[in-house]
Structure formats: C-alpha cells, structure tokens
Design an enzyme around this catalytic site. Sequence first.
Site, PDB file in Angstrom:
ATOM      1  N   GLN A  48       0.819  -1.213   0.000  1.00 10.84           N
ATOM      2  CA  GLN A  48       0.000   0.000   0.000  1.00 10.84           C
ATOM      3  C   GLN A  48       0.857   1.269   0.000  1.00 10.84           C
ATOM      4  O   GLN A  48       0.505   2.290   0.576  1.00 10.84           O
ATOM      5  CB  GLN A  48      -0.944  -0.005   1.197  1.00 10.84           C
ATOM      6  CG  GLN A  48      -2.145  -0.910   1.031  1.00 10.84           C
ATOM      7  CD  GLN A  48      -3.084  -0.428  -0.069  1.00 10.84           C
ATOM      8  OE1 GLN A  48      -3.176   0.762  -0.354  1.00 10.84           O
ATOM      9  NE2 GLN A  48      -3.803  -1.365  -0.694  1.00 10.84           N
ATOM     10  N   SER A  49       1.978   1.228  -0.695  1.00 10.62           N
ATOM     11  CA  SER A  49       2.897   2.368  -0.748  1.00 10.62           C
ATOM     12  C   SER A  49       2.294   3.576  -1.460  1.00 10.62           C
ATOM     13  O   SER A  49       1.808   3.471  -2.591  1.00 10.62           O
ATOM     14  CB  SER A  49       4.185   1.947  -1.457  1.00 10.62           C
ATOM     15  OG  SER A  49       4.973   3.066  -1.765  1.00 10.62           O
ATOM     16  N   ASN A  50       2.360   4.716  -0.796  1.00  9.76           N
ATOM     17  CA  ASN A  50       1.976   5.977  -1.435  1.00  9.76           C
ATOM     18  C   ASN A  50       3.023   6.410  -2.461  1.00  9.76           C
ATOM     19  O   ASN A  50       2.712   7.080  -3.443  1.00  9.76           O
ATOM     20  CB  ASN A  50       1.814   7.062  -0.377  1.00  9.76           C
ATOM     21  CG  ASN A  50       0.750   6.724   0.636  1.00  9.76           C
ATOM     22  OD1 ASN A  50      -0.390   6.464   0.286  1.00  9.76           O
ATOM     23  ND2 ASN A  50       1.124   6.726   1.908  1.00  9.76           N
TER      24      ASN A  50
END
Length: 356
Positions: A83-85
């Site tokens: 879930q990396s921005n």
Amino acid sequence: MRTPDSLRAILSQHPRVVLAHAPTPLEDMPRLSAHLRGPRLLVKRDDCTGLATGGNKARPLEWYFGAAEAAGADTMVITGAVQSNYVRTCAAAAAKLGMDCHIQLEERVADMGDTYYRSGNVLLDRLFGATLHRFPVGEDEGAADRSLLEIAETLKAQGKKPFLVKLSDDATPLGTMGYMMAMLEMLSQLEANGDRLDAMVVPSGSATTHVGALLGLRLAGSDIPVHGMCVRRDAEKQRARVTKITGLACEMLGVDNPLKEGDIQVHDDWYGPSYGKMNETTHEALALAGQMEGLIVDPTYTAKSFAGLIGMVRAGAFPKDGTVGWIHTGGTPGLFAYMEPVHAALDARDGAEAAE
C-alpha cells in the site's frame, strides 16, 4: 551565512520536473488545539499536492523524474510496500509524463485480508497503467534493491531505458530536495503571516521527508526543532538511518553538514506494534483528525505522526503559548485498505457510547 536564497541556489543546480500543486496551505487547527488545551497547532496540508490524490511523495519525485529525464530514461522502476503511497504517486507521474512504470510491491505487513491487496493504492497503481511485481520479503532493503536491479536488467534487454528509485539508506537521496524546497515554501508562508514555529512534527519512515525538512531548515538558516515520528522501525534504528541519509544528502549537495548534536529527534512511542499495524493511539488519531478538523489520515503514516503530535502536546513537550506545526503527508488511498479494522474500532466505540 545560511539563508533561504542560498538554499535555493544550491537546489537550482539539480534537474527537476514540477509535479506538485504548490504552495500547499498552512492552516490552523483551532478545534484540536482547544481540545488538547495546548499550544496553537498548524498543519502544512501536503495532502493537497494534487497529483494522484495528493500527499508528500509528489515533492521528492520531482527530483527523481528530473534526473530520469536528464538521463533519457523512458521507464521508472520503484519498490515499496503493497500500500505504498510512493509507488502510487510514481505511477501517476510516469503516466502524466508518458513513461512506463514498473512497481515492486514488498510484503511488509502480515495477516492482511483481500481488501489490503486489491483496494486503495493497489487499485490506483493498476489504473495508472503500472506493471506490478510481487516481492515476498518485507524487511530486507538490500534484497529488494537487488530484485529491482534484476527488473531493470530485464527491461534493458527489451530495449528500455529504466531509471531506478531505490529507497534504501545507501542510495543517493535525491528525494530529500523535495522537502528542502517545501521548507522554503513554509518559511515564506510563516513570514507572510507573521508567525513562527516552536517545533515541527513529521513522520519518519524512509526518512526522505524527515531529512529533507530538517536539513532544509538548517541550510536555510532556521533552527526550528523537527520531531520525527517513527512509522517503520524503532527510534534507535531510525536515528541511525536519518543520520546516514543526512550525510549522503550533504554529499549530494556539496555542503558541510549543518546539524548540531540533538538536532535529530525521533520518537517511537506511537509506532507499535509494527509497520502498517494499528494501536489505540492510531485509532484515536484517525477519529480526532476527522472529527476535530475534517482531516483524513491513514493508518500507516499520517495517523501515527498525528498520534505523536497529540501525545507530545498532552505530555507538555511544547510551550502552551507556542505554535507547533505538523506536516500532513497524505496517504488517503491507504485508509480504504484498512476498511475492516477501522470499521471494527468505530463500531466498538459506538457500542461503548450507546452503553453509557
């Protein structure tokens, strides 16, 4: 003498592609300030940087894409958590600039349901046309970088010209320049408003934002204390990381390290139990941000740094007649990947209130 203009001159020597909507607002948080009965609280709204729902990652990526374009690259290759921005924003920027993007998703958070792997940032990665690669390890940056190099070599064999965005602490930290530039922006806003900060609170994970903010302030001649809230590792390990990346950033810029003893301040009181996992203070931060100031924070980064801000105010760490700033680094899409545990916490709260 260090001044904002001298820092601007240093940064102007490096290629940059403008991606963020800037300046972002610097706003009061009056209801939260009154609720906590502490100092005046300000928020630097970097959730409003525009690109791909906003967030802090647009600022550092301006310098990575600047370097990529200068090198004639046509493909960005980046690694990060599921879930990396960072990878989501990189994918959007690549699409905007007509480049391909290959994303390596690391398994950093255990025991997550299907929603975590399909919603939030992952959904946006796919909408932006990125190619996703799964990496089964979550806490081995060396292995992640080696895998990233393998992806790049495969792309080269296909005639592509890849540019790697490595987030390990031995890579040239181009992204730190994004938050050096942000500090110039914020200092200008403070001056225009006749304000000053007694301290500032930022999340500290990859350390790009933390190092950029701290080093940027010092190179601009400001002595505002910066408190980094751990979101990925404990304070001892994070302090070592911030120290190392600060040194690399100074080498990159060709400047002497301006930090003094005690400048690197990191706190892990609100971090546990681990990266991407919530605790009671995380849930409280989610609720207070929304119900006091209409702000959306995410469980992995912004809720933990916001919890740190709340906790330090309650502990009397700042003067009550002072002013403290917090950088809202965005991360909105990631909240939806945590739908089930957030709903469960809100249901429990509603049930307890109904029972009173």
